[in-house]
Design an enzyme around this catalytic site. Structure first.
Site, PDB file in Angstrom:
ATOM      1  N   SER A  63      33.102  33.893  37.292  1.00 42.08           N
ATOM      2  CA  SER A  63      32.423  32.643  37.468  1.00 42.08           C
ATOM      3  C   SER A  63      31.172  32.822  37.970  1.00 42.08           C
ATOM      4  O   SER A  63      30.933  33.684  38.674  1.00 42.08           O
ATOM      5  CB  SER A  63      33.179  31.565  38.073  1.00 42.08           C
ATOM      6  OG  SER A  63      34.565  31.441  37.603  1.00 42.08           O
TER       7      SER A  63
HETATM    8  N1  SAM Z   1      37.774  33.558  39.597  1.00 36.58           N
HETATM    9  C1  SAM Z   1      37.652  34.624  38.629  1.00 36.58           C
HETATM   10  C2  SAM Z   1      36.692  35.497  39.272  1.00 36.58           C
HETATM   11  O1  SAM Z   1      36.436  35.581  40.332  1.00 36.58           O
HETATM   12  O2  SAM Z   1      36.610  36.620  38.503  1.00 36.58           O
HETATM   13  C3  SAM Z   1      37.057  34.415  37.290  1.00 36.58           C
HETATM   14  C4  SAM Z   1      38.046  33.574  36.486  1.00 36.58           C
HETATM   15  S1  SAM Z   1      37.988  33.613  34.758  1.00 36.58           S
HETATM   16  C5  SAM Z   1      36.773  32.297  34.520  1.00 36.58           C
HETATM   17  C6  SAM Z   1      39.456  32.863  34.526  1.00 36.58           C
HETATM   18  C7  SAM Z   1      40.616  33.921  34.305  1.00 36.58           C
HETATM   19  O3  SAM Z   1      41.873  33.130  34.179  1.00 36.58           O
HETATM   20  C8  SAM Z   1      40.817  34.994  33.321  1.00 36.58           C
HETATM   21  O4  SAM Z   1      40.744  36.090  33.961  1.00 36.58           O
HETATM   22  C9  SAM Z   1      41.818  34.788  32.647  1.00 36.58           C
HETATM   23  O5  SAM Z   1      42.567  35.927  32.104  1.00 36.58           O
HETATM   24  C10 SAM Z   1      42.817  33.899  33.474  1.00 36.58           C
HETATM   25  N2  SAM Z   1      44.131  33.113  32.986  1.00 36.58           N
HETATM   26  C11 SAM Z   1      43.858  32.397  31.902  1.00 36.58           C
HETATM   27  N3  SAM Z   1      45.207  31.777  31.677  1.00 36.58           N
HETATM   28  C12 SAM Z   1      45.715  32.260  32.790  1.00 36.58           C
HETATM   29  C13 SAM Z   1      47.292  31.755  33.429  1.00 36.58           C
HETATM   30  N4  SAM Z   1      47.924  31.044  32.424  1.00 36.58           N
HETATM   31  N5  SAM Z   1      47.615  32.452  34.328  1.00 36.58           N
HETATM   32  C14 SAM Z   1      46.677  33.230  35.038  1.00 36.58           C
HETATM   33  N6  SAM Z   1      45.495  33.572  34.674  1.00 36.58           N
HETATM   34  C15 SAM Z   1      45.146  33.047  33.662  1.00 36.58           C
END
Ligand code: SAM
Length: 217
Positions: A63
């Protein structure tokens, strides 16, 4: 030593966030400490201190710094709290939260893509973030075995607030979560004895939350 690298760039990033968004001193201090360049793939390292999301592989992103700062301030994080992050990605946001809850607190980070979780774990360990636990799984179901949580934040957009996350939030706890598909809204949710209150913060853009209580795969 790793915390000293590129400190001047980090200072510039944090000063800009303070000027433009008025982020709190506590969040600014945490973001000044965490070396974001170590959480992005090497080819994006020189862009790590600009305020935008960057690819981390597998179609996912880290993000933008302003979003991390806003979510941390909305969560009102305090030392000693137990926090669940759904969508851990690179582990950067978890590291900032780990700074805010301190050694007496704990961050449980769930990521559904095992390769990303593994990489995040390595980065966090190399920086000494022993108060972050990395779990591979479907975070839309929460993580029952460490519940209840003082704070929960979701960094992927859900169709609605996943019921297990509401259940796993403490009474008096707070959750920050983006809801929607094309147009998404960031909500702050507060839980008391009677149930939850949802407050709209504003429009945002996140990758989808995929899973049982998210968008179906
Ligand atoms: N907060 C993170 C960082 O600091 O890098 C960025 C997150 S990214 C915008 C969103 C993440 O949510 C992705 O890595 C994706 O694989 C994960 N994601 C999507 N659905 C998910 C789920 N049901 N459970 C866990 N992770 C999930």
């Amino acid at each position: 030593m790793k915390f000293d690298e590129r400190i001047e760039e980090r200072k510039r990033m944090v000063e800009k966030l303070k000027e433009e968004l008025g982020i709190s001193e506590r969040v600014a201090k945490a973001m000044l400490k965490v070396p974001r360049h170590l959480f992005v793939p090497p080819q994006y390292s020189n862009e790590a201190y600009y305020d935008y999301p960057l690819p981390i592989g597998y179609g996912q992103t880290i993000s933008a710094p302003h979003m991390v700062a806003i979510m941390c301030d909305l969560l009102d994080l305090l030392p000693g709290q137990k926090v669940l992050e759904v969508g851990g990605g690179s582990g950067y946001h978890a590291a900032v939260v780990a700074e805010l809850v301190g050694e007496g607190g704990k961050v449980i980070m769930i990521e559904r893509i095992p390769e990303l979780a593994e990489r995040a774990k390595k980065t966090l360990r190399s920086l000494g973030y022993d108060n972050v636990e990395v779990i591979v799984g479907d975070g839309s179901e929460g993580y029952e075995s460490e519940a209840p949580y003082d704070r929960i934040y979701v960094t992927a957009a859900a169709p609605d607030v996943p019921e297990p996350l509401v259940e796993q939030l403490k009474i008096g706890g707070k959750m920050v979560i983006p809801i929607g598909s094309e147009i998404q809204t960031l909500y702050v949710i507060e839980k008391d004895e009677k149930g939850i209150k949802k407050k709209r913060w504003g429009s945002v853009r996140f990758v989808p939350l995929l899973g049982k209580y998210g968008f179906r795969l």
